[in-house]
Design an enzyme around this catalytic site. Structure first.
Site, short mmCIF file in Angstrom:
data_model
loop_
_atom_site.label_atom_id
_atom_site.label_comp_id
_atom_site.label_asym_id
_atom_site.label_seq_id
_atom_site.Cartn_x
_atom_site.Cartn_y
_atom_site.Cartn_z
N GLY A 129 -36.44 6.41 16.34
CA GLY A 129 -37.08 7.48 17.10
C GLY A 129 -37.37 8.74 16.29
O GLY A 129 -37.63 9.80 16.86
N GLN A 130 -37.37 8.61 14.97
CA GLN A 130 -37.62 9.79 14.13
C GLN A 130 -39.11 10.13 14.14
O GLN A 130 -39.95 9.26 13.86
CB GLN A 130 -37.15 9.53 12.69
CG GLN A 130 -37.31 10.74 11.79
CD GLN A 130 -36.73 10.50 10.39
OE1 GLN A 130 -36.31 9.39 10.05
NE2 GLN A 130 -36.70 11.55 9.59
N HIS B 281 -32.84 15.73 9.95
CA HIS B 281 -32.34 16.75 10.87
C HIS B 281 -31.31 16.13 11.80
O HIS B 281 -31.39 14.94 12.12
CB HIS B 281 -33.48 17.38 11.68
CG HIS B 281 -34.38 16.38 12.34
ND1 HIS B 281 -35.37 15.71 11.66
CD2 HIS B 281 -34.43 15.92 13.62
CE1 HIS B 281 -35.99 14.89 12.48
NE2 HIS B 281 -35.43 14.99 13.69
N ASN C 50 -31.88 10.66 14.33
CA ASN C 50 -32.82 9.57 14.50
C ASN C 50 -33.37 9.22 13.13
O ASN C 50 -33.85 10.10 12.40
CB ASN C 50 -33.96 9.99 15.42
CG ASN C 50 -33.46 10.31 16.83
OD1 ASN C 50 -32.52 9.68 17.31
ND2 ASN C 50 -34.08 11.28 17.47
N HIS D 154 -29.68 16.64 15.58
CA HIS D 154 -29.80 17.30 16.88
C HIS D 154 -28.39 17.63 17.37
O HIS D 154 -27.51 16.75 17.36
CB HIS D 154 -30.42 16.36 17.92
CG HIS D 154 -31.81 15.90 17.62
ND1 HIS D 154 -32.91 16.37 18.31
CD2 HIS D 154 -32.30 15.00 16.73
CE1 HIS D 154 -34.01 15.76 17.85
NE2 HIS D 154 -33.66 14.93 16.90
N ASP E 109 -34.76 23.53 19.20
CA ASP E 109 -35.80 22.51 19.39
C ASP E 109 -36.87 23.06 20.33
O ASP E 109 -36.56 23.69 21.35
CB ASP E 109 -35.18 21.23 19.97
CG ASP E 109 -36.08 20.02 19.78
OD1 ASP E 109 -35.73 19.13 19.01
OD2 ASP E 109 -37.17 20.00 20.42
N ILE E 110 -38.12 22.79 19.98
CA ILE E 110 -39.24 23.32 20.78
C ILE E 110 -39.33 22.63 22.14
O ILE E 110 -39.89 23.19 23.09
CB ILE E 110 -40.55 23.18 19.95
CG1 ILE E 110 -41.58 24.20 20.39
CG2 ILE E 110 -41.09 21.77 19.99
CD1 ILE E 110 -42.73 24.38 19.40
P1 AMP Z 1 -36.92 13.47 15.94
O1 AMP Z 1 -37.71 12.84 17.04
O2 AMP Z 1 -35.50 13.07 15.86
O3 AMP Z 1 -37.64 13.33 14.60
O4 AMP Z 1 -36.85 15.00 16.29
C1 AMP Z 1 -37.87 15.91 16.02
C2 AMP Z 1 -37.64 17.07 16.93
O5 AMP Z 1 -38.38 18.16 16.43
C3 AMP Z 1 -38.10 16.83 18.37
O6 AMP Z 1 -36.97 16.97 19.25
C4 AMP Z 1 -39.14 17.91 18.60
O7 AMP Z 1 -39.09 18.46 19.88
C5 AMP Z 1 -38.78 18.93 17.53
N1 AMP Z 1 -39.85 19.78 17.08
C6 AMP Z 1 -41.12 19.41 16.78
N2 AMP Z 1 -41.83 20.48 16.37
C7 AMP Z 1 -40.99 21.54 16.41
C8 AMP Z 1 -41.13 22.94 16.11
N3 AMP Z 1 -42.28 23.45 15.67
N4 AMP Z 1 -40.05 23.74 16.30
C9 AMP Z 1 -38.90 23.23 16.74
N5 AMP Z 1 -38.70 21.93 17.04
C10 AMP Z 1 -39.74 21.10 16.88
#
Ligand code: AMP
Ligand code: ZN
Length: 114
Positions: A93-94, A100, A87, A102, A30-31
């Site tokens: 919270g998606q 995906h 999420n 986590h 995760d970024i």
């Molecule tokens: P969600 O809020 O459950 O949809 O999770 C989306 C996740 O994607 C968040 O934790 C972000 O930090 C992560 N995210 C967004 N952009 C990127 C990216 N380019 N590379 C890796 N993770 C990312």
């Protein structure tokens, strides 16, 4: 799926820090990590959310869930434990509409979530 961030990460069009990759799934960091260890597990095929999980090949679903404990073991978080999160939708919270999971570990996580 056009303009899907995680489809672009799955295809390699957008770079990610990969933890594991197979023909059908990708595990990447995760970024914005919320724990010392925080990766996202995705099917490479576009599935929008948990609501559409029925569209995912059960073999890929099985691969996702069997890969999770292996990733945990390889990263030393099996024994103390970890959290797996999905999420779904805005109330869930998606923020990225490509399903995906986590995988978070490396610290004691609080419950309940906010
Ligand atoms: P969600 O809020 O459950 O949809 O999770 C989306 C996740 O994607 C968040 O934790 C972000 O930090 C992560 N995210 C967004 N952009 C990127 C990216 N380019 N590379 C890796 N993770 C990312
Ligand atoms: Zn997608």
């Amino acid at each position: 799926m056009e303009n899907c961030l995680f489809c672009k990460i799955a295809s390699g069009e957008i770079q990610s820090k990969k933890e594991f990759e197979s023909e059908n799934i990708l595990v990447f960091h995760d970024i914005t990590p919320q724990a010392p260890f925080h990766v996202l597990i995705i099917p490479k095929v576009h599935i929008s959310s948990m609501n559409q999980i029925g569209d995912l090949d059960p073999k890929i679903l099985t691969e996702i869930f069997q890969t999770i404990p292996k990733i945990a073991e390889q990263n030393g978080i099996s024994e103390k434990g970890y959290r797996l999160v999905n999420n779904c939708g805005s109330f869930g919270g998606q923020t990225v509409n490509h399903i995906h999971f986590h995988l978070l570990g490396g610290r004691h996580l609080k419950w309940p979530p906010g």
